[in-house]
Design an enzyme around this catalytic site. Structure first.
Site, PDB file in Angstrom:
ATOM      1  N   ARG A  88       0.823  -1.208   0.000  1.00  0.00           N
ATOM      2  CA  ARG A  88       0.000   0.000   0.000  1.00  0.00           C
ATOM      3  C   ARG A  88       0.857   1.258   0.000  1.00  0.00           C
ATOM      4  NH1 ARG A  88      -5.268  -1.363   3.568  1.00  0.00           N
ATOM      5  NH2 ARG A  88      -5.857  -3.134   2.308  1.00  0.00           N
ATOM      6  N   SER A 129     -22.756 -13.963  12.178  1.00  0.00           N
ATOM      7  CA  SER A 129     -22.152 -12.817  11.516  1.00  0.00           C
ATOM      8  C   SER A 129     -22.141 -12.995   9.997  1.00  0.00           C
ATOM      9  CB  SER A 129     -20.707 -12.709  12.056  1.00  0.00           C
ATOM     10  OG  SER A 129     -19.954 -11.766  11.372  1.00  0.00           O
ATOM     11  N   HIS A 168     -21.844   3.097   6.350  1.00  0.00           N
ATOM     12  CA  HIS A 168     -21.883   3.670   4.989  1.00  0.00           C
ATOM     13  C   HIS A 168     -23.274   4.157   4.608  1.00  0.00           C
ATOM     14  CE1 HIS A 168     -17.729   2.871   3.967  1.00  0.00           C
ATOM     15  NE2 HIS A 168     -17.865   1.814   4.742  1.00  0.00           N
ATOM     16  N   LYS A 173     -17.630   9.527   8.035  1.00  0.00           N
ATOM     17  CA  LYS A 173     -17.884   9.359   6.599  1.00  0.00           C
ATOM     18  C   LYS A 173     -18.962  10.360   6.170  1.00  0.00           C
ATOM     19  CE  LYS A 173     -15.668   4.915   6.951  1.00  0.00           C
ATOM     20  NZ  LYS A 173     -15.716   3.442   7.008  1.00  0.00           N
ATOM     21  N   SER A 207     -19.655  -1.744   1.772  1.00  0.00           N
ATOM     22  CA  SER A 207     -19.039  -0.590   1.123  1.00  0.00           C
ATOM     23  C   SER A 207     -18.125  -0.926  -0.043  1.00  0.00           C
ATOM     24  CB  SER A 207     -18.243   0.203   2.137  1.00  0.00           C
ATOM     25  OG  SER A 207     -17.067  -0.491   2.453  1.00  0.00           O
TER      26      SER A 207
END
Ligand code: PLP
Length: 403
Positions: free
Chosen positions: A21, A136, A216, A247, A188
């Site tokens: 990254r 989940s 989001h 956000k 997202s």
């Protein structure tokens, strides 16, 4: 062991697979969003940010900035402590009330980030509730996974947005064991939405708690920005609504909203809440101003949706492979980490278009993509330039076109 060699080798392996990254070194310009200055090897360049999660540009909204200036001058820089030990500022209290109201819940509880909110709330509930099982969604965010792991409770993973699989898991647990379904509203990276109503129906049928991450969606959906659950009139059916202030609201911080007793429980037992200094008063004041502003400006949400729909259509018409998304998120498939990074570099350095490559582990290998997030401030001119640039880069790198 040569420790430093170990660190360097691990990073070298990342580089070799194309997943290293590199951060774009930016200077955001208030009043000029989505333009920013990019510090590059030989000077700076003005670029357009196309991948910001400041979805409505609230990070530069004058009402928010003024509230922050005012609170900064009034209260100073830091909060001065944890919430318990001198660090509860009146802005924190007002913000929690505002968030409870936004979600039509009895109470709200703020954290230093959405990540900490998920980690703390899920781990505390899962840990303390005897014999609890957490069920989940397979694509849940890392912060929820971390919370669930940390809770050490039993966990079951249901296939993404798959009601049949969820029901099978619920059935398997049986009626008597305490259980919590953890999921998101807007996912997202793909831009799809959970079947919230149906999940709540199953939760009722099997007597499960529901925990929804609306990170989001808060600020962006619903008449007042209460999220997809507000839009679909389902807020009262969700036990724990989690969101971020970073956000759609453009500041920083996270929260949960729910019953008075649930919030009081997490406030009283949650390590990530108790043992960390509270957010600076100016941050709480900015977030408070933002939530209030966004609540009253539905036209921002309308414009946001229009911009996203327009961009999806324009890219599709130009043969760019936009992934099917029902939301404001516009993901474009590349399907290879090296090419994804190359496309991003090309766009940044030759076209002043900044979109970060999204690679593993954020998305599964082979689904590397560019993820565009048009805001109400991305005008037609910026969009023209984006579409032209993408078409050129697509042909230059020989990337896959839309099927
Ligand atoms: C970004 C994100 C979080 C964390 O929120 P922060 O306020 O940025 O820490 C939680 N859940 C999801 C789904 C996210 O994308």
């Amino acid at each position: 062991m040569n420790y430093d060699q170990f660190f360097a080798d691990k990073v070298a392996a990342l580089k070799a697979e194309g997943n290293y990254r590199v951060f774009a070194d930016l200077e955001r310009e208030a009043g000029n969003f989505p333009t920013a200055k990019n510090y590059q090897a030989n000077g700076t360049a003005n670029i357009t940010v196309w991948c910001s999660n400041d979805y409505l540009g609230m990070g530069q909204n004058p009402v928010v900035m003024n509230a922050m200036h005012e609170a900064l001058d009034k209260c100073g820089a830091g909060a001065g402590g944890t919430r318990n030990i001198s660090g509860t500022n009146h802005y924190h209290v007002l913000l929690e009330q505002e968030l409870a109201e936004l979600h039509k819940k009895e109470a709200g509880l703020i954290f230093t980030s959405g990540y900490v909110a998920n980690l703390t709330a899920l781990s505390t509930i899962g840990q303390m509730m005897p014999d609890c099982v957490i069920i989940s969604d397979a694509l849940n965010h890392n912060s929820m996974i971390a919370g669930i792991k940390h809770s050490r409770s039993d966990k079951l993973i249901f296939k993404h947005n798959d009601l049949e699989d969820l029901e099978a898991k619920l059935k398997g647990v049986g009626p008597d064991r305490p259980k919590m379904i953890a999921f998101e509203s807007v996912y997202s990276m793909d831009g799809d939405i959970a079947p919230i109503k149906e999940i709540c129906d199953l939760a009722d049928k099997y007597n499960a708690l529901t925990f929804i991450d609306e990170v989001h969606a808060v600020g962006l959906y619903g008449e007042h920005g209460g999220g997809v659950a507000e839009r679909d009139n389902l807020m009262d059916r969700l036990d724990i609504i989690q969101g971020t202030l970073a956000k759609g609201f453009g500041v920083v911080g996270g929260y949960i909203a729910g019953t008075e007793s649930m919030c009081d429980f997490v406030r009283s037992f949650g390590d990530g809440f108790i043992f960390s200094s509270s957010m600076p008063p100016a941050v709480a004041a900015g977030a408070l101003a933002s939530v209030k502003y966004v609540k009253e400006h539905n036209e921002l949400r309308e414009k946001h949706q229009e911009r996203a729909a327009t961009l999806k259509k324009r890219l599709t018409d130009a043969g760019i492979p936009v992934m099917p998304s029902e939301t404001h998120i516009v993901p474009v498939m590349v399907g290879d980490p090296v090419l994804c990074k190359q496309a991003s570099d090309e766009l940044l350095f030759n076209y002043s278009v900044y979109v970060q490559p999204i690679n593993y582990p954020t998305v599964p290998r082979g689904t590397e993509r560019l993820r565009f997030t048009p805001t109400p401030l991305h005008n037609d001119e910026l969009m023209d330039h984006l579409v032209d640039s993408l078409v050129k880069v697509w042909s230059q790198l020989g990337l896959k076109q839309a099927a």
